[in-house]
Design a protein around this motif. Sequence first.
Motif, mmCIF file in Angstrom:
data_model
loop_
_atom_site.group_PDB
_atom_site.id
_atom_site.type_symbol
_atom_site.label_atom_id
_atom_site.label_comp_id
_atom_site.label_asym_id
_atom_site.label_seq_id
_atom_site.Cartn_x
_atom_site.Cartn_y
_atom_site.Cartn_z
ATOM 1 N N MET A 35 35.024 27.130 42.200
ATOM 2 C CA MET A 35 36.474 27.324 42.205
ATOM 3 C C MET A 35 36.810 28.745 41.760
ATOM 4 S SD MET A 35 39.393 26.121 42.924
ATOM 5 C CE MET A 35 39.262 24.365 43.051
ATOM 6 N N PHE A 36 36.092 29.252 40.789
ATOM 7 C CA PHE A 36 36.294 30.632 40.342
ATOM 8 C C PHE A 36 36.013 31.604 41.482
ATOM 9 C CE2 PHE A 36 34.521 34.508 38.379
ATOM 10 C CZ PHE A 36 35.652 34.915 37.681
ATOM 11 N N PHE A 90 40.022 50.201 30.016
ATOM 12 C CA PHE A 90 40.426 49.161 29.077
ATOM 13 C C PHE A 90 39.875 47.802 29.502
ATOM 14 C CE2 PHE A 90 43.731 46.081 27.714
ATOM 15 C CZ PHE A 90 43.515 46.175 26.357
ATOM 16 N N ILE A 91 39.977 47.493 30.788
ATOM 17 C CA ILE A 91 39.484 46.213 31.291
ATOM 18 C C ILE A 91 37.963 46.156 31.208
ATOM 19 C CG2 ILE A 91 39.346 44.743 33.346
ATOM 20 C CD1 ILE A 91 42.067 44.729 31.959
ATOM 21 N N GLY A 92 37.303 47.271 31.457
ATOM 22 C CA GLY A 92 35.846 47.309 31.335
ATOM 23 C C GLY A 92 35.386 47.016 29.915
ATOM 24 N N TYR A 93 36.121 47.494 28.935
ATOM 25 C CA TYR A 93 35.787 47.212 27.549
ATOM 26 C C TYR A 93 36.043 45.742 27.224
ATOM 27 C CZ TYR A 93 36.068 47.126 22.485
ATOM 28 O OH TYR A 93 35.893 46.806 21.176
ATOM 29 N N LEU A 94 37.193 45.230 27.652
ATOM 30 C CA LEU A 94 37.516 43.834 27.377
ATOM 31 C C LEU A 94 36.572 42.880 28.095
ATOM 32 C CD1 LEU A 94 41.402 43.502 27.449
ATOM 33 C CD2 LEU A 94 39.885 43.264 25.516
ATOM 34 N N GLY A 95 36.108 43.263 29.292
ATOM 35 C CA GLY A 95 35.237 42.388 30.067
ATOM 36 C C GLY A 95 33.911 42.112 29.393
ATOM 37 N N ARG A 102 39.910 34.509 32.147
ATOM 38 C CA ARG A 102 41.258 34.664 31.603
ATOM 39 C C ARG A 102 41.777 36.077 31.858
ATOM 40 N NH1 ARG A 102 40.842 32.859 26.160
ATOM 41 N NH2 ARG A 102 40.981 30.795 27.070
ATOM 42 N N ILE A 103 40.912 37.071 31.723
ATOM 43 C CA ILE A 103 41.308 38.452 31.994
ATOM 44 C C ILE A 103 41.684 38.607 33.461
ATOM 45 C CG2 ILE A 103 40.477 40.835 32.097
ATOM 46 C CD1 ILE A 103 38.780 40.165 29.613
ATOM 47 N N MET A 104 40.909 37.990 34.348
ATOM 48 C CA MET A 104 41.238 38.054 35.772
ATOM 49 C C MET A 104 42.547 37.348 36.078
ATOM 50 S SD MET A 104 37.599 37.683 37.695
ATOM 51 C CE MET A 104 38.362 37.750 39.301
ATOM 52 N N GLY A 105 42.804 36.238 35.419
ATOM 53 C CA GLY A 105 44.070 35.526 35.614
ATOM 54 C C GLY A 105 45.257 36.360 35.171
ATOM 55 N N ILE A 106 45.114 37.036 34.042
ATOM 56 C CA ILE A 106 46.187 37.915 33.571
ATOM 57 C C ILE A 106 46.389 39.062 34.556
ATOM 58 C CG2 ILE A 106 46.814 39.549 31.747
ATOM 59 C CD1 ILE A 106 45.387 37.615 29.781
ATOM 60 N N GLY A 107 45.288 39.592 35.090
ATOM 61 C CA GLY A 107 45.395 40.650 36.091
ATOM 62 C C GLY A 107 46.098 40.188 37.346
ATOM 63 N N MET A 108 45.825 38.962 37.776
ATOM 64 C CA MET A 108 46.508 38.412 38.940
ATOM 65 C C MET A 108 47.993 38.261 38.675
ATOM 66 S SD MET A 108 43.898 35.456 40.152
ATOM 67 C CE MET A 108 42.167 35.767 40.284
ATOM 68 N N PHE A 109 48.335 37.832 37.479
ATOM 69 C CA PHE A 109 49.745 37.671 37.120
ATOM 70 C C PHE A 109 50.460 39.022 37.095
ATOM 71 C CE2 PHE A 109 53.118 37.198 33.891
ATOM 72 C CZ PHE A 109 53.869 36.216 34.521
#
Length: 124
Positions: A35-36, A90-95, A102-109
């Motif tokens: 699903m992911f 920033f996303i590379g550090y958080l990843g 969850r990070i990808m979901g926030i990015g989609m939003f």
Amino acid sequence: RVFCSKGRSKPTRPRSRSQAMTDQEEGSCVCSPRMFLALSAVFLFVQTATVGGVFNAGISTLERRYSLTSLEAGILASTYDLGVLLVSFFIGYLGTYGHRPRIMGIGMFVFAIGCFVFGLSHFV
């Protein structure tokens, strides 16, 4: 248990093997790697179609409607790439430390909000 309630509730003990399979399938509906992958592919398709097609087609309309020069339209078109460049560090550090889905979901939003804001210029 549809949304991966990991650690939030205790699962009940299944009465039979068939019930265990049913419970496992119900719980993994949204949280499975398949699903992911499917949702990531759909998001990538929509994002590519939006940035590569709709955005470039809309630039000429905005250029005529608001009497923008070619330089201003070019700057407007390059702001997406500049935003990606600034946010990717920033996303590379958080990843590496965060919850990637969850990070990808926030990015989609955030991308959806950006598309909505870009579309507002055609209605205002």
